[in-house]
Design an enzyme around this catalytic site. Structure first.
Site, mmCIF file in Angstrom:
data_model
loop_
_atom_site.group_PDB
_atom_site.id
_atom_site.type_symbol
_atom_site.label_atom_id
_atom_site.label_comp_id
_atom_site.label_asym_id
_atom_site.label_seq_id
_atom_site.Cartn_x
_atom_site.Cartn_y
_atom_site.Cartn_z
ATOM 1 C CD GLU A 180 35.170 37.613 42.290
ATOM 2 O OE1 GLU A 180 34.098 38.100 42.660
ATOM 3 O OE2 GLU A 180 35.995 37.074 43.057
ATOM 4 C CE1 TYR A 289 39.628 40.874 47.670
ATOM 5 C CE2 TYR A 289 40.366 41.665 45.535
ATOM 6 C CZ TYR A 289 39.907 40.640 46.342
ATOM 7 O OH TYR A 289 39.737 39.374 45.816
HETATM 8 C C1 KKD Z 1 35.845 39.971 45.909
HETATM 9 C C2 KKD Z 1 36.206 38.596 46.357
HETATM 10 O O1 KKD Z 1 35.717 38.140 47.344
HETATM 11 N N1 KKD Z 1 37.088 37.911 45.624
HETATM 12 C C3 KKD Z 1 37.533 36.586 45.975
HETATM 13 C C4 KKD Z 1 38.354 36.011 44.887
HETATM 14 C C5 KKD Z 1 38.501 34.520 45.004
HETATM 15 O O2 KKD Z 1 37.488 33.829 45.133
HETATM 16 O O3 KKD Z 1 39.638 34.049 44.973
HETATM 17 C C6 KKD Z 1 38.330 36.636 47.285
HETATM 18 O O4 KKD Z 1 39.039 37.619 47.533
HETATM 19 O O5 KKD Z 1 38.256 35.698 48.061
HETATM 20 ZN ZN ZN Z 2 33.943 36.696 47.292
#
Ligand code: KKD
Ligand code: ZN
Length: 314
Positions: A180, A289
């Site tokens: 990330e 989010y």
């Molecule tokens: C901003 C984003 O997409 N973050 C990922 C984090 C992850 O890969 O666990 C998600 O929410 O799926």
């Molecule tokens: Zn993502």
């Protein structure tokens, strides 16, 4: 798994995949995977096959996070075992396909390692996401990566939680790992973010090559941030957001949030203070989010002990 001296013998990791476009608007992973699909020299290592793969091509085409539902929440046993049907959401059908190709999840045929490439709008820098505190292979890999990129740094986020954990694309691998990197707006490429992601993947692959080649990695400790709670935005009785991340908290991912610290600023200028024990917020003001009612994720610091590991030749 057998124990020998200081190191636990683990199976070699020969089947490796690099997922990009699990979210179609996170451009570093999409671009790197496309690049490596055209020319894989950079990700080739002796003793392993590395497959670059776009997981959500329709979302990539539209440059959107997903079409029907979040692919990175779709790898539940219910979804994966649902009877195949055209009526299922696109990402559920896609999860079933991906599970056929790189899983099945939890089976001996599953891929050994899946790197899943993501970007965040939060100021998290380089972050490696771990799904288990007991995956000693991954603990050793992240320890290796941290040392290799020094003096640059990278944070370790342990997403191991009975309620908050979700069924990721990478979770079909024996050893899942998320990358990330941020801050980067959705749909945008920034060279610094792209390069940091590329370097981390390369060191991750180097680790696997060394491991398969018989190198023994001695026991070590790794400092992680373990997910503990999710914080929503303040809302009115109709459910509408009434405050923003406070300027003192914005961009302060991984820094301590102490009781009494400013947390939100209401639209009419009032400050809302944090109450509770000290936590380390991350994913602060992540764009994706808002729909998940999450202003940031709270974490606690913890030191994990990793067993020594080496590849078993049997
Ligand atoms: C901003 C984003 O997409 N973050 C990922 C984090 C992850 O890969 O666990 C998600 O929410 O799926
Ligand atoms: Zn993502």
């Amino acid at each position: 798994m057998t124990s020998c001296h200081n190191a636990v013998s683990l199976h070699e990791a020969r089947k490796v995949a690099i997922f990009g476009g699990t979210h179609g608007n996170e451009m570093s992973g999409v671009t790197l995977v496309n690049l490596w699909t055209n020319n894989g020299a950079e990700i080739q290592r002796t003793g392993l096959t590395t497959k670059p793969f776009i997981t959500n091509p329709r979302a990539v085409e539209k440059c959107t996070r997903y079409i029907d539902t979040d692919l990175n929440r779709a790898f539940t046993s219910e979804n994966l075992s649902a009877p195949r049907s055209e009526d299922l959401p696109y990402e559920v059908r896609r999860a079933q396909e991906i599970n056929q190709m790189f899983g099945p999840k939890g089976s001996p045929e599953a891929y050994d390692v899946i790197f899943d490439l993501h970007n965040t709008t939060s100021n998290m820098g380089c972050t490696l996401i771990l799904e288990s505190s007991k995956d000693h292979f991954i603990l050793q890999m992240v320890n290796y990566i941290k040392r290799a990129i020094a003096p640059a740094s990278c944070s370790l986020l342990l997403y191991e939680h009975p309620i908050l954990q979700y069924a990721t694309s990478r979770s079909i691998a024996k050893h899942p790992i998320g990358l990330e990197v941020g801050p980067q707006p959705q749909g945008v490429l920034r060279s610094n973010i792209f390069e940091s992601m590329r370097v981390i993947v390369k060191h991750g692959l180097d680790f696997i090559e060394l491991f398969n080649g018989g190198m023994e990695f001695p026991p070590c400790t790794v400092d992680v941030y373990r997910v503990s709670e999710s914080m929503d935005y303040p809302r009115d009785t109709n459910g509408n957001i009434i405050a923003m991340i406070h300027p003192d908290l914005q961009d302060c991912d991984w820094e301590p949030l102490n009781p009494g610290d400013p947390m939100f600023q209401t639209f009419d200028g009032r400050t809302i203070f944090y109450e509770g024990s000290t936590v380390y917020p991350t994913f602060i003001n992540e764009a994706a989010y808002y729909e998940k009612q999450q202003a940031f994720v709270m974490t606690k610091r913890e030191t994990l002990v990793a067993n020594g590991v080496k590849a078993s030749k049997i």
